[in-house]
Write a protein that holds these residues in place. Structure first.
Motif, PDB file in Angstrom:
ATOM      1  N   HIS A  55      -3.424  -5.211   2.181  1.00  0.00           N
ATOM      2  CA  HIS A  55      -3.990  -4.703   0.923  1.00  0.00           C
ATOM      3  C   HIS A  55      -4.992  -5.708   0.325  1.00  0.00           C
ATOM      4  O   HIS A  55      -6.057  -5.346  -0.159  1.00  0.00           O
ATOM      5  CB  HIS A  55      -2.892  -4.440  -0.105  1.00  0.00           C
ATOM      6  CG  HIS A  55      -2.043  -3.238   0.193  1.00  0.00           C
ATOM      7  ND1 HIS A  55      -2.398  -2.272   1.108  1.00  0.00           N
ATOM      8  CD2 HIS A  55      -0.847  -2.844  -0.327  1.00  0.00           C
ATOM      9  CE1 HIS A  55      -1.462  -1.326   1.126  1.00  0.00           C
ATOM     10  NE2 HIS A  55      -0.500  -1.653   0.278  1.00  0.00           N
ATOM     11  N   CYS A  74       2.371  -0.978  -4.011  1.00  0.00           N
ATOM     12  CA  CYS A  74       1.885  -2.327  -3.675  1.00  0.00           C
ATOM     13  C   CYS A  74       0.366  -2.334  -3.763  1.00  0.00           C
ATOM     14  O   CYS A  74      -0.235  -3.231  -4.362  1.00  0.00           O
ATOM     15  CB  CYS A  74       2.309  -2.714  -2.265  1.00  0.00           C
ATOM     16  SG  CYS A  74       4.091  -2.826  -2.053  1.00  0.00           S
ATOM     17  N   SER A  75      -0.269  -1.324  -3.181  1.00  0.00           N
ATOM     18  CA  SER A  75      -1.731  -1.214  -3.176  1.00  0.00           C
ATOM     19  C   SER A  75      -2.292  -1.216  -4.597  1.00  0.00           C
ATOM     20  O   SER A  75      -3.299  -1.855  -4.879  1.00  0.00           O
ATOM     21  CB  SER A  75      -2.143   0.065  -2.465  1.00  0.00           C
ATOM     22  OG  SER A  75      -1.180   1.081  -2.674  1.00  0.00           O
ATOM     23  N   HIS A  84       2.365   6.533 -11.543  1.00  0.00           N
ATOM     24  CA  HIS A  84       2.361   6.890 -10.120  1.00  0.00           C
ATOM     25  C   HIS A  84       1.663   8.237  -9.891  1.00  0.00           C
ATOM     26  O   HIS A  84       2.122   9.268 -10.382  1.00  0.00           O
ATOM     27  CB  HIS A  84       3.810   6.944  -9.640  1.00  0.00           C
ATOM     28  CG  HIS A  84       3.963   6.954  -8.148  1.00  0.00           C
ATOM     29  ND1 HIS A  84       3.008   6.455  -7.279  1.00  0.00           N
ATOM     30  CD2 HIS A  84       4.985   7.391  -7.354  1.00  0.00           C
ATOM     31  CE1 HIS A  84       3.432   6.589  -6.036  1.00  0.00           C
ATOM     32  NE2 HIS A  84       4.628   7.154  -6.051  1.00  0.00           N
ATOM     33  N   ASP A 104      -1.418   5.564  -0.005  1.00  0.00           N
ATOM     34  CA  ASP A 104      -1.304   6.878   0.648  1.00  0.00           C
ATOM     35  C   ASP A 104      -0.323   7.774  -0.109  1.00  0.00           C
ATOM     36  O   ASP A 104      -0.567   8.972  -0.304  1.00  0.00           O
ATOM     37  CB  ASP A 104      -0.898   6.747   2.126  1.00  0.00           C
ATOM     38  CG  ASP A 104       0.182   5.709   2.361  1.00  0.00           C
ATOM     39  OD1 ASP A 104       0.076   4.603   1.798  1.00  0.00           O
ATOM     40  OD2 ASP A 104       1.141   5.997   3.109  1.00  0.00           O
ATOM     41  N   GLY A 105       0.775   7.181  -0.597  1.00  0.00           N
ATOM     42  CA  GLY A 105       1.748   7.975  -1.346  1.00  0.00           C
ATOM     43  C   GLY A 105       1.198   8.338  -2.713  1.00  0.00           C
ATOM     44  O   GLY A 105       1.238   9.487  -3.142  1.00  0.00           O
ATOM     45  N   ASP A 106       0.655   7.335  -3.375  1.00  0.00           N
ATOM     46  CA  ASP A 106       0.110   7.518  -4.721  1.00  0.00           C
ATOM     47  C   ASP A 106      -0.984   8.592  -4.727  1.00  0.00           C
ATOM     48  O   ASP A 106      -1.003   9.472  -5.582  1.00  0.00           O
ATOM     49  CB  ASP A 106      -0.460   6.171  -5.192  1.00  0.00           C
ATOM     50  CG  ASP A 106      -0.744   6.118  -6.681  1.00  0.00           C
ATOM     51  OD1 ASP A 106       0.213   6.246  -7.456  1.00  0.00           O
ATOM     52  OD2 ASP A 106      -1.911   5.958  -7.058  1.00  0.00           O
ATOM     53  N   ASN A 139      -1.314   2.737   4.334  1.00  0.00           N
ATOM     54  CA  ASN A 139      -0.477   1.998   5.287  1.00  0.00           C
ATOM     55  C   ASN A 139       0.617   2.889   5.893  1.00  0.00           C
ATOM     56  O   ASN A 139       1.584   2.405   6.463  1.00  0.00           O
ATOM     57  CB  ASN A 139       0.127   0.751   4.622  1.00  0.00           C
ATOM     58  CG  ASN A 139       0.899   1.107   3.361  1.00  0.00           C
ATOM     59  OD1 ASN A 139       1.146   2.282   3.076  1.00  0.00           O
ATOM     60  ND2 ASN A 139       1.302   0.100   2.605  1.00  0.00           N
ATOM     61  N   ILE A 146       3.054   4.508   4.709  1.00  0.00           N
ATOM     62  CA  ILE A 146       4.448   4.309   4.271  1.00  0.00           C
ATOM     63  C   ILE A 146       4.474   4.077   2.756  1.00  0.00           C
ATOM     64  O   ILE A 146       3.452   3.733   2.180  1.00  0.00           O
ATOM     65  CB  ILE A 146       5.061   3.067   5.005  1.00  0.00           C
ATOM     66  CG1 ILE A 146       6.582   3.112   5.047  1.00  0.00           C
ATOM     67  CG2 ILE A 146       4.574   1.756   4.403  1.00  0.00           C
ATOM     68  CD1 ILE A 146       7.139   3.839   6.232  1.00  0.00           C
ATOM     69  N   GLY A 195       5.341   1.455   0.643  1.00  0.00           N
ATOM     70  CA  GLY A 195       5.688   0.040   0.763  1.00  0.00           C
ATOM     71  C   GLY A 195       6.558  -0.432  -0.391  1.00  0.00           C
ATOM     72  O   GLY A 195       7.641  -0.983  -0.206  1.00  0.00           O
ATOM     73  N   MET A 196       6.106  -0.172  -1.596  1.00  0.00           N
ATOM     74  CA  MET A 196       6.744  -0.743  -2.784  1.00  0.00           C
ATOM     75  C   MET A 196       8.215  -0.377  -2.915  1.00  0.00           C
ATOM     76  O   MET A 196       9.029  -1.196  -3.344  1.00  0.00           O
ATOM     77  CB  MET A 196       5.999  -0.298  -4.045  1.00  0.00           C
ATOM     78  CG  MET A 196       6.652  -0.774  -5.319  1.00  0.00           C
ATOM     79  SD  MET A 196       5.488  -1.413  -6.507  1.00  0.00           S
ATOM     80  CE  MET A 196       5.304  -3.107  -5.972  1.00  0.00           C
ATOM     81  N   THR A 197       8.569   0.850  -2.533  1.00  0.00           N
ATOM     82  CA  THR A 197       9.961   1.261  -2.699  1.00  0.00           C
ATOM     83  C   THR A 197      10.790   0.983  -1.443  1.00  0.00           C
ATOM     84  O   THR A 197      11.944   1.387  -1.364  1.00  0.00           O
ATOM     85  CB  THR A 197      10.044   2.749  -3.076  1.00  0.00           C
ATOM     86  OG1 THR A 197       9.099   3.473  -2.291  1.00  0.00           O
ATOM     87  CG2 THR A 197       9.746   2.964  -4.541  1.00  0.00           C
TER      88      THR A 197
HETATM   89  C1  LIG Z   1       7.121   8.993 -11.149  1.00  0.00           C
HETATM   90  C2  LIG Z   1       7.470   7.929 -10.192  1.00  0.00           C
HETATM   91  N1  LIG Z   1       8.160   8.253  -9.074  1.00  0.00           N
HETATM   92  C3  LIG Z   1       8.494   7.292  -8.206  1.00  0.00           C
HETATM   93  C4  LIG Z   1       8.149   6.000  -8.403  1.00  0.00           C
HETATM   94  C5  LIG Z   1       8.581   4.956  -7.416  1.00  0.00           C
HETATM   95  N2  LIG Z   1       7.468   4.474  -6.580  1.00  0.00           N
HETATM   96  C6  LIG Z   1       6.787   3.362  -6.888  1.00  0.00           C
HETATM   97  S1  LIG Z   1       5.612   2.973  -5.782  1.00  0.00           S
HETATM   98  C7  LIG Z   1       6.035   4.295  -4.809  1.00  0.00           C
HETATM   99  C8  LIG Z   1       5.357   4.559  -3.503  1.00  0.00           C
HETATM  100  C9  LIG Z   1       4.034   3.922  -3.348  1.00  0.00           C
HETATM  101  O1  LIG Z   1       3.539   4.202  -2.082  1.00  0.00           O
HETATM  102  P1  LIG Z   1       2.014   4.055  -1.752  1.00  0.00           P
HETATM  103  O2  LIG Z   1       1.198   4.750  -2.750  1.00  0.00           O
HETATM  104  O3  LIG Z   1       1.791   4.453  -0.348  1.00  0.00           O
HETATM  105  O4  LIG Z   1       1.734   2.494  -1.981  1.00  0.00           O
HETATM  106  P2  LIG Z   1       2.182   1.214  -1.114  1.00  0.00           P
HETATM  107  O5  LIG Z   1       3.305   0.593  -1.874  1.00  0.00           O
HETATM  108  O6  LIG Z   1       2.562   1.671   0.235  1.00  0.00           O
HETATM  109  O7  LIG Z   1       0.960   0.362  -1.127  1.00  0.00           O
HETATM  110  C10 LIG Z   1       7.078   5.022  -5.383  1.00  0.00           C
HETATM  111  C11 LIG Z   1       7.662   6.214  -4.765  1.00  0.00           C
HETATM  112  C12 LIG Z   1       7.424   5.705  -9.586  1.00  0.00           C
HETATM  113  N3  LIG Z   1       7.034   4.465  -9.895  1.00  0.00           N
HETATM  114  N4  LIG Z   1       7.098   6.681 -10.432  1.00  0.00           N
END
Ligand SMILES: Cc1ncc(C[n+]2csc(CCOP(=O)(O)OP(=O)(O)O)c2C)c(N)n1
Ligand code: SF4
Ligand SMILES: [Mg+2]
Lengths: 272, 373
Positions: free
Chosen positions: A25, A54-55, A71, A96-98, A124, A126, A128-130
């Motif tokens: 990142h 994390c990103s 989020h 990617d999740g966000d 990535n 996945i 990552g943060m959770t």
């Molecule tokens: C409403 C809400 N649901 C769930 C979470 C928990 N949460 C924090 S980061 C995250 C996933 C992030 O994934 P991604 O966007 O791919 O970022 P990465 O950490 O992989 O860089 C989740 C599910 C949250 N903070 N807020």
């Protein structure tokens, strides 16, 4: 002694960052700083927006106006910022999740409006943060802590998704070729309208470990072997491209930017 | 001064623009939709902007973004949409971004009855978003008051750097009445940091004795971080419990310690009242008529009407009800402000008249209930 780039653009007092050793990142965050520097953007007019993950922690390390939002909602926050002050160069860090799970709806509508926001998806594959749950870009069959028997979901191509939704500039970058990444990010910032760079990031701690991809060096090596440029891909057969990821500018065209169109409404209404 | 006939929702738009609203983001939902429609028509005329977002989560987020960039912003919704906005309302509270959230309440739960009145979101307005947080909520009882009170909602949000819930209801939102449009209104703008604070700007470190931060709008050369994570003076997240504790405490105190300024209420015929009717919003209109008729019959009854719903005007309430024998709470729900009244009234008998089926509480029902006491 921190580099000139860090001194000029980052919040030194908050470094070192929170990322794991080998996480890429930070490489993309640096690439953005280089692109901003090369473009000579007015420091006061650049705003970094991010979601959660994390990103999304990237925004906080940049010494600008930064806003770390909720989020998935960064696109909507950024839309409000750009509408309020179209002079601002709005750059958005997301994961990617966000971007494609919880924020998927906001992503497609920001694309559709073609609002002037530059988006960097640090992808990535996945959460990552959770701690390593599968995301919408985890390839089918691979593993995450919530896909202990293999992921049965189909994975998204975020750049394709953005293009289909109306983004007027999309590109894909990887961690191996950070020069290319920097150039692509620079082009994305220069582009008027909604632009998105799908940045192939690596998460050795979770995606790597869960899927036995080896350490960071191995994962970057894998990217080197499995990415091809848009130009090169043009002369390759479908078969040759099967296990390859195409990097470079994927789409780039002109269409009126959203806040400019709204300004025309204001001008028209106020003239009448 | 001119008197204009308008709908409650329309008055909300007019008042908001008078208060300086220049950005509205929303998603259509009955009975609030006229506020979005009115904003779409009116905002470009004053150089402001309207956007219809993809949902209420996005509307709330866009409003916070626009406000962080220095533009007074509002969104409007009803029950289901109010639920969706909650996460980002908490964000605005923690990050101290002023904004106004209008909830034109309709009958719930769930999709409920879209065109029927209710006051069922009173507790959600207080505690809808997670975690300890301060909130200000105001509730108008007439179209005229809607115009004036939404201006106050903006003023309080700017003064205290906090989201303000403008708790309307279907009755007031869709009512048509004459409104005095006056140019003589007070408009408060958020405090700005001084230019010499640019170096090492720490917006959330308030000066001694100050509880409200001076946040610079984006784009003015004040670099700092905004986040929903608990943070230090520069807005950067921290796990230092002393710092986080201090930060949340200041958040609570900036509202708590300013109750005298924030809380407003109205007492009507309370001087010799033996029975106090406590009600607010659209329900107060039925109570008003009921009190008129009851007094004709010689019954000593008055009304205490909180205009600021949260924080509840405790001091005003205690003063107004000092000499009464009984209290009747009338509200369009199963008993929400009732809990607050019971907590404060201590030894006084507190009766309740509510409504959960989407009907309007009529003056006759209130009269019958009072005669029964
Ligand atoms: C409403 C809400 N649901 C769930 C979470 C928990 N949460 C924090 S980061 C995250 C996933 C992030 O994934 P991604 O966007 O791919 O970022 P990465 O950490 O992989 O860089 C989740 C599910 C949250 N903070 N807020
Ligand atoms: S968990 Fe993964 S994404 Fe998060 S910092 Fe570590 S390597 Fe990077
Ligand atoms: Mg991820």
């Amino acid at each position: 002694m921190p580099s000139k780039l860090i001194q000029k653009y980052m919040r030194e007092e908050h470094l070192p960052h929170i990322w794991c050793p080998g996480c890429s990142h930070g490489s993309f965050m640096r690439a953005v700083a280089v692109a901003v520097d090369r473009l000579g953007l007015d420091h006061d007019k650049v705003v970094f927006v991010s979601g959660i993950g994390c990103s999304s922690r990237s925004a906080g390390y940049m010494d600008f106006n930064t806003i770390h939002t909720t989020h998935g909602r960064a696109f909507a926050f950024a839309t409000g910022i750009k509408m309020a002050n179209p002079e601002l160069e709005v750059i958005l860090f997301t994961g990617d999740g966000d971007a494609s799970a919880i924020g998927g709806n906001h992503l497609i509508h920001a694309c559709r409006r073609n609002i002037g926001i530059t988006t960097l998806v640090m992808n990535n594959n996945i959460y990552g943060m959770t701690g390593g749950q599968y995301s919408p870009t985890t390839p089918t069959g691979e593993f995450g802590t919530t896909a202990p028997y293999g992921n049965i979901d189909r994975d998204f191509d975020i750049a394709e998704l953005a293009k289909a939704a109306g983004a007027t500039f999309t590109a894909r970058a990887n961690t191996y070729d950070l020069n290319q990444a920097t150039n692509l990010i620079q082009k994305a910032i220069e582009h008027k309208g909604f632009s998105l760079v799908d940045c192939l990031s690596i998460c050795p701690s979770y995606y790597g470990r869960k899927n036995k991809k080896g350490d960071a060096v191995k994962m970057i090596q894998w990217q080197k072997e499995h990415t091809v440029s848009v130009q090169k891909a043009q002369n390759m057969t479908a078969e040759e491209l099967q296990d390859k990821i195409v990097c470079g500018v994927l789409c780039d065209y002109d269409y009126p930017e959203y806040t400019e169109k709204y300004q025309q409404i204001i001008d028209r209404v106020r003239k009448d | 001064m001119t008197k204009v006939l308008m709908q409650g929702n329309e008055a909300c738009v007019k008042g908001a623009i008078a208060a300086g609203m220049r950005f509205f983001a929303g998603y259509p939902i009955t009975p609030s939709t006229e506020i979005a429609e009115g904003s779409a028509v009116e905002l470009p005329k004053v150089g402001g902007k309207f956007i219809q977002m993809e949902d209420e989560l996005a509307s709330m987020a866009a409003v916070i973004g626009a406000s962080a960039a220095g533009v007074k912003s509002m969104t409007a919704t009803s029950g289901p949409g109010f639920s969706l906005k909650q996460e980002n309302i908490g964000y605005a509270s923690e990050a101290e971004i002023p904004c106004v959230i209008v909830d034109v309440q309709r009958t719930g739960p769930s999709t409920g009855m879209a065109t029927s009145p209710s006051q069922g979101d009173v507790m959600q307005a207080r505690w809808g978003t997670h975690g300890d947080h301060p909130i200000i909520a105001l509730s108008p009882s007439s179209v005229e008051e809607t115009y004036r009170l939404v201006i106050r909602a903006f003023n309080l949000s700017e003064k205290y750097m906090t989201p303000v819930i403008f708790l309307m209801d279907e009755i007031i939102g869709h009512m048509r009445e004459g409104v005095e449009i006056s140019n003589d209104i007070e408009v408060i703008d958020r405090k700005m940091p001084s230019e010499d604070q640019k170096e090492n700007y720490r917006p959330y470190d308030c000066a001694d004795g100050e509880l409200v931060p001076a946040l610079a709008p984006m784009g003015k050369g004040f670099y700092y971080n905004i986040t929903g994570l608990l943070h230090g003076g520069d807005g950067f997240p921290t796990n230092d419990n002393e710092v986080t504790g201090r930060q949340v405490l200041r958040l609570m105190k900036k509202i708590e310690d300013n109750r005298a300024d924030i809380c407003q209420s109205e007492s009507q015929d309370m001087d010799d009242a033996e029975i106090a009717i406590v009600c607010y919003g659209g329900t107060a209109r039925s109570a008003d008529e009921a009190i008129f008729q009851l007094k004709e019959k010689g019954i000593k009854v008055g009304m205490f009407r909180p205009i600021t719903i949260w924080p509840f005007p405790e001091e005003d309430f205690l003063k107004a009800t000092k000499n009464v024998k009984k209290i009747l709470v009338v509200e369009h729900n199963y008993g929400q402000i009732l809990l607050e009244v019971q907590r404060l009234a201590k030894n006084l008998p507190v009766e309740f008249l509510g409504c959960i089926n989407g009907k309007t509480i009529s003056p006759d029902e209130i009269i019958a209930k009072v005669e029964e006491l």
